[in-house]
Motif scaffolding. Structure first.
Motif, mmCIF file in Angstrom:
data_model
loop_
_atom_site.group_PDB
_atom_site.id
_atom_site.type_symbol
_atom_site.label_atom_id
_atom_site.label_comp_id
_atom_site.label_asym_id
_atom_site.label_seq_id
_atom_site.Cartn_x
_atom_site.Cartn_y
_atom_site.Cartn_z
ATOM 1 N N PRO A 1 0.830 -1.211 0.000
ATOM 2 C CA PRO A 1 0.000 0.000 0.000
ATOM 3 C C PRO A 1 0.860 1.255 0.000
ATOM 4 C CG PRO A 1 -0.642 -1.483 1.766
ATOM 5 C CD PRO A 1 0.512 -2.118 1.075
ATOM 6 N N ASP B 1 7.770 -5.982 12.346
ATOM 7 C CA ASP B 1 7.906 -5.697 13.771
ATOM 8 C C ASP B 1 9.300 -6.031 14.276
ATOM 9 O OD1 ASP B 1 6.588 -5.052 16.315
ATOM 10 O OD2 ASP B 1 7.203 -7.109 16.799
ATOM 11 N N TYR C 1 13.777 -15.841 4.301
ATOM 12 C CA TYR C 1 12.516 -15.653 4.989
ATOM 13 C C TYR C 1 11.538 -16.757 4.621
ATOM 14 C CZ TYR C 1 8.048 -13.699 6.150
ATOM 15 O OH TYR C 1 6.791 -13.529 6.662
ATOM 16 N N ASP C 2 11.280 -17.669 5.519
ATOM 17 C CA ASP C 2 10.228 -18.667 5.372
ATOM 18 C C ASP C 2 9.974 -19.219 6.774
ATOM 19 O OD1 ASP C 2 8.682 -20.957 5.084
ATOM 20 O OD2 ASP C 2 9.686 -21.616 3.251
ATOM 21 N N PRO C 3 9.012 -18.614 7.478
ATOM 22 C CA PRO C 3 8.805 -18.980 8.886
ATOM 23 C C PRO C 3 8.648 -20.485 9.086
ATOM 24 C CG PRO C 3 7.402 -17.123 8.296
ATOM 25 C CD PRO C 3 8.052 -17.593 7.024
ATOM 26 N N ARG D 1 11.323 -22.734 11.237
ATOM 27 C CA ARG D 1 10.870 -23.496 12.394
ATOM 28 C C ARG D 1 11.258 -24.969 12.284
ATOM 29 N NH1 ARG D 1 6.710 -22.267 16.282
ATOM 30 N NH2 ARG D 1 5.995 -24.184 17.252
ATOM 31 N N GLN E 1 10.303 -18.111 18.481
ATOM 32 C CA GLN E 1 9.016 -18.637 18.937
ATOM 33 C C GLN E 1 9.077 -20.139 19.156
ATOM 34 O OE1 GLN E 1 6.753 -16.413 15.800
ATOM 35 N NE2 GLN E 1 5.290 -16.125 17.442
ATOM 36 N N LYS F 1 9.630 -10.255 23.251
ATOM 37 C CA LYS F 1 8.175 -10.380 23.200
ATOM 38 C C LYS F 1 7.756 -11.762 22.696
ATOM 39 C CE LYS F 1 5.708 -8.155 19.920
ATOM 40 N NZ LYS F 1 5.466 -6.908 19.170
ATOM 41 N N TYR F 2 8.551 -12.317 21.760
ATOM 42 C CA TYR F 2 8.219 -13.615 21.166
ATOM 43 C C TYR F 2 8.780 -14.769 21.985
ATOM 44 C CZ TYR F 2 7.322 -10.529 17.269
ATOM 45 O OH TYR F 2 6.851 -9.506 16.499
ATOM 46 N N PHE G 1 -2.084 -6.204 3.263
ATOM 47 C CA PHE G 1 -2.723 -4.945 3.640
ATOM 48 C C PHE G 1 -3.577 -5.108 4.896
ATOM 49 C CE2 PHE G 1 -6.248 -1.869 3.108
ATOM 50 C CZ PHE G 1 -5.490 -0.715 3.232
ATOM 51 N N LEU H 1 -1.603 -5.693 8.242
ATOM 52 C CA LEU H 1 -0.603 -4.703 8.623
ATOM 53 C C LEU H 1 -0.566 -4.409 10.126
ATOM 54 C CD1 LEU H 1 1.332 -3.541 6.666
ATOM 55 C CD2 LEU H 1 -0.136 -1.550 6.371
ATOM 56 N N VAL I 1 0.902 -7.408 12.503
ATOM 57 C CA VAL I 1 2.281 -7.898 12.421
ATOM 58 C C VAL I 1 2.918 -7.727 13.796
ATOM 59 C CG1 VAL I 1 4.541 -7.504 11.395
ATOM 60 C CG2 VAL I 1 2.494 -7.353 9.981
ATOM 61 N N GLY I 2 3.555 -8.779 14.269
ATOM 62 C CA GLY I 2 4.248 -8.662 15.549
ATOM 63 C C GLY I 2 3.386 -8.990 16.748
ATOM 64 N N HIS I 3 2.105 -9.283 16.513
ATOM 65 C CA HIS I 3 1.281 -9.707 17.651
ATOM 66 C C HIS I 3 1.581 -11.169 17.985
ATOM 67 C CE1 HIS I 3 -1.984 -6.389 17.448
ATOM 68 N NE2 HIS I 3 -0.800 -5.924 17.137
ATOM 69 N N MET J 1 -1.074 -22.777 9.254
ATOM 70 C CA MET J 1 0.258 -22.152 9.352
ATOM 71 C C MET J 1 0.269 -21.031 10.387
ATOM 72 S SD MET J 1 2.606 -21.856 6.052
ATOM 73 C CE MET J 1 4.029 -21.690 7.114
ATOM 74 N N ALA K 1 3.515 -22.100 12.362
ATOM 75 C CA ALA K 1 4.468 -21.021 12.649
ATOM 76 C C ALA K 1 3.621 -19.862 13.152
ATOM 77 C CB ALA K 1 5.247 -20.631 11.398
ATOM 78 N N PRO K 2 3.153 -19.970 14.397
ATOM 79 C CA PRO K 2 2.092 -19.064 14.864
ATOM 80 C C PRO K 2 2.512 -17.605 14.864
ATOM 81 C CG PRO K 2 2.930 -20.374 16.679
ATOM 82 C CD PRO K 2 3.608 -20.870 15.442
ATOM 83 N N MET K 3 2.138 -16.905 13.818
ATOM 84 C CA MET K 3 2.458 -15.488 13.673
ATOM 85 C C MET K 3 1.750 -15.010 12.422
ATOM 86 S SD MET K 3 6.165 -15.461 11.839
ATOM 87 C CE MET K 3 7.106 -16.645 12.752
ATOM 88 N N THR L 1 2.998 -12.680 9.210
ATOM 89 C CA THR L 1 3.856 -11.764 8.470
ATOM 90 C C THR L 1 3.525 -11.953 7.010
ATOM 91 O OG1 THR L 1 5.564 -13.425 8.578
ATOM 92 C CG2 THR L 1 5.876 -11.496 9.957
ATOM 93 N N GLU L 2 3.759 -10.895 6.280
ATOM 94 C CA GLU L 2 3.468 -10.890 4.857
ATOM 95 C C GLU L 2 4.091 -12.089 4.161
ATOM 96 O OE1 GLU L 2 4.094 -6.690 3.735
ATOM 97 O OE2 GLU L 2 4.075 -7.523 1.707
ATOM 98 N N GLY L 3 3.328 -12.725 3.293
ATOM 99 C CA GLY L 3 3.888 -13.796 2.470
ATOM 100 C C GLY L 3 4.407 -14.983 3.248
ATOM 101 N N MET L 4 3.810 -15.267 4.413
ATOM 102 C CA MET L 4 4.382 -16.278 5.294
ATOM 103 C C MET L 4 4.255 -17.705 4.748
ATOM 104 S SD MET L 4 1.760 -16.493 8.487
ATOM 105 C CE MET L 4 2.664 -17.873 9.182
ATOM 106 N N ALA M 1 5.139 -18.582 1.896
ATOM 107 C CA ALA M 1 6.414 -18.727 1.171
ATOM 108 C C ALA M 1 6.364 -19.742 0.036
ATOM 109 C CB ALA M 1 7.536 -19.062 2.155
#
Lengths: 364, 307
Positions: free
Chosen positions: A6, A44, A197-199, A203, A228, A246-247, B106, B109, B112-114, B206, B211-213, B215-218, B220
């Motif tokens: 955006p 974040d 980057y590939d969570p 993991r 995490q 935090k994580y 979007f 947004l 993210v980070g929670h 996922m 991968a509990p979170m 983020t954009e494009g997670m 992958a």
């Protein structure tokens, strides 16, 4: 696979507007326009997140004297060139490009805008109006290693790594040397995930390392997945880029954090004063570019003191993490006792030091 | 050694399950003759919806439901475009992926980070504690059991029910099915929506458990792998299942090999899951006649009652 975020859509619209409205001449009292180009979403935690925190820090320090803008999620390559050019065209006078792959686009655009200043992070090409800056991440890695060496019970540390490039290898080696400086029996196991980057994959790699006995993890990838996972599996971890407590409130022992704020403030101030010069900075703990996050209370006081002392020695130049004797993990001596590694040798590092298990995947 | 094998088995199931959800859904869609390339986008929208709802309400399972519904909702856009408006399926599917990637980025947004409370693996008192068997069978994520249930349902529906026969007939020859009075478009709407719901559930798994979170494009690229799995599995549910687990297993084995210090370039190991899955599935599906028999004949072609 990334699409326009955006903000980049908004930016494009603004850039068009800027083209319609003629840009006023730069007067002494108009704020300096400073642009930033990011390779990933701000997010974040992580690489870009740290650059953006620094941008905000600089903006605050120079309130009223600067206007900043950032464009996030800019792929390296042709897109980057377009974005950097658009920033320059719309009157941004100092532009920070914060990913290695922006090197050639930055140099190219800089030639077309000789009056605009550029600073490129982690690259090696400079020009009359292009400076470069980077941080000695390995200094923080060494300190992280000390903590890991003192905290591991299994004497196995697990390292989730992205790609076998010198930057990452340097970190693995510094970590291992730090760890073995306090615990000569400890070893580092490395899993390469071949992605930044590939969570999910990060993991899986963390799980693998834990299943093979690692009880302290660290990583050189860009998500919070390893931290995490450590929290969920009740092992320790040392974060990279950002503080991730935090994580992993219980898991995180400390973090090697990147701090660009002071540097950005200094450079922007120089530009405001008309004193900006293209530099080549490789700063570390001394320059405040690398800082350790607050320790987890489980880290004993004497370990904290040792880390702080070592940090002070590194900052004062009394100690270098790569001081000989230095052997690779095949037993060949790479550096004689008492010698300190050269920056050039660091930037070309293509071997594991003693204490890292396995063989480094070929980079060429 | 046994300890290692059990861990590897559990990790494999966990890794393969993302693909099982997405690929089974796509299989049903394709069996009805519709090619929806939007799996990656639907997974991401499912993941973000699941995460937001879990984050807001504190109920992770409500999140899973939301992810499923979000995936289904996104697939409806595709259904309207391709089934009602007869848009090109390949183009619409690719657009759906791009749209889903952007939309999820979007809407997610501000999340993210929670940090949420993830859906943890089951811990059945007694059963999970049994030696070996407990950890082999009774200690996985609830999503793993859900995916196996989904597999059984899809298998039974497609090959054991009249409705499944109709769906497959429509995938073979929509004209003939239409001529004998079956509602081609309605069935295809259903198949597309089911595919979307499954992809959404995969994304939810996922973001809530694996991968509990957010983020954009997670995801992958897992959506694209799921698409490829369906083709290489020759549109057979059990082969999709085998392919998904094989992919997960090879990924994990190569990680184990690296951690043990086996001297093989990691770049080669990274390629292995793709290569091994393709080779194995290509070998078990190498019978050309069987491929022609299983591939939905009308796949990717628009249908209009007047044709």
């Amino acid at each position: 696979m990334s699409v326009l975020s955006p903000k980049s859509v908004l930016f494009t619209m603004l850039a068009v507007l800027a083209g319609l409205v003629s840009v006023s001449a730069i007067a002494a009292d108009t704020p300096l326009k400073v642009g930033f180009v990011y390779v990933s979403p701000v997010g974040d935690a992580g690489w870009t997140s740290q650059h953006d925190a620094a941008r905000r820090e600089m903006e605050k320090a120079l309130a009223g004297k600067v206007v900043t803008k950032y464009v996030e999620n800019v792929p390296e390559g042709a897109d980057a060139e377009r974005v950097i050019r658009e920033l320059a065209q719309s009157g941004y006078q100092l532009i920070f490009t914060t990913s290695f792959g922006y090197m050639n686009p930055t140099i190219k655009v800089a030639k077309q805008f000789p009056k605009t200043y550029f600073e490129h992070a982690t690259g090696y090409k400079t020009d009359k109006n292009v400076g470069i800056y980077n941080a000695r991440f390995y200094e923080g890695r060494y300190l992280a290693g000390i903590v890991a060496g003192k905290m591991t019970k299994s004497n196995i540390a697990g390292y989730v790594a992205a790609f076998p490039i010198p930057e990452v290898v340097m970190g693995i080696n510094a970590f291992t040397r730090g760890m073995r400086s306090v615990n000569p029996n400890a070893v580092t196991k490395v899993v390469w995930v071949n992605t930044w980057y590939d969570p999910g994959r990060e993991r899986e790699a963390a799980d693998t390392l834990i299943s093979q006995g690692a009880d302290v993890l660290t990583n050189h990838t860009d998500s919070t997945a390893v931290m995490q996972d450590a929290e969920a599996k009740k092992v320790y971890a040392i974060a990279y880029h950002s503080d991730m407590s935090k994580y992993g409130p219980h898991a995180q022992l400390t973090a090697v954090t990147h701090q660009w704020g002071a540097y950005y403030t200094k450079e922007v101030q120089a530009a405001i004063d008309g004193k900006w010069k293209p530099g080549s900075i490789w700063g570390g703990i001394r320059e405040g570019m690398i800082r350790m996050a607050p320790f987890n209370p489980v880290v004993p006081k004497d370990v904290q003191d040792l880390v702080n002392r070592t940090a002070a020695d590194i900052a004062s130049g009394k100690f270098h993490p790569f001081t000989g004797p230095l052997s690779d993990n095949d037993g060949h001596e790479r550096l004689a006792a008492g010698k300190v590694i050269s920056d050039d040798a660091l930037l070309k590092m293509d071997y594991y030091v003693e204490g890292v298990q396995g063989k480094l995947p070929a980079t060429k | 050694m046994i300890e290692h094998a059990i861990t590897l088995f559990a990790l494999t199931l966990a890794a393969g399950t993302v693909l099982v959800f997405a690929a089974l859904g796509e299989l049903v869609t394709e069996k009805a003759g519709v090619l929806n390339l939007g799996v990656e986008g639907m997974m991401l929208v499912g993941a973000v919806a699941a995460f937001i709802v879990a984050d807001q309400t504190g109920h992770a399972w409500l999140g899973a439901l939301a992810g499923t519904l979000a995936g289904a909702a996104l697939s409806l856009i595709f259904a309207v475009l391709t089934l009602s408006l007869l848009a090109n399926q390949v183009a619409a599917g690719l657009a759906l992926s791009l749209f889903g990637i952007g939309l999820s980025a979007f809407t997610g947004l501000s999340h993210v980070g929670h940090v949420i409370d993830p859906i943890a693996p089951l811990a059945l008192p007694g059963l999970s504690d049994l030696p070996v068997i407990g950890r082999l069978l009774f200690a996985h994520s609830p999503f793993v059991y859900l995916s196996l249930l989904l597999f059984a349902l899809v298998q039974w529906f497609l090959f054991g029910t009249r409705a499944g026969l109709v769906l497959r007939a429509i995938g073979e020859s929509p004209q003939s099915a239409h001529a004998i009075g079956h509602k081609v478009i309605a069935v295809r709407y259903g198949a597309v929506t089911f595919g979307g719901a499954c992809a959404g559930l995969g994304g939810a798994y996922m973001a809530l458990a694996y991968a509990p979170m957010w983020t954009e494009g997670m995801t992958a690229g897992r959506g694209w792998i799921a698409l490829a799995l369906v083709v290489f599995a020759n549109w057979k549910p059990w082969r999709v299942l085998a392919g998904a687990y094989l992919f997960g297993a090879v990924t994990l084995v190569q990680f184990q090999a690296q951690a043990m210090g086996v001297d093989v370039p990691s770049q080669f190991l990274a390629m292995l899951p793709y290569a091994a899955t393709i080779i194995v599935l290509a070998l078990i599906s190498r019978d050309a006649v069987a491929i022609r028999r299983n591939a939905p004949a009308s796949l990717g072609r628009a249908f209009h009652a007047d044709d």
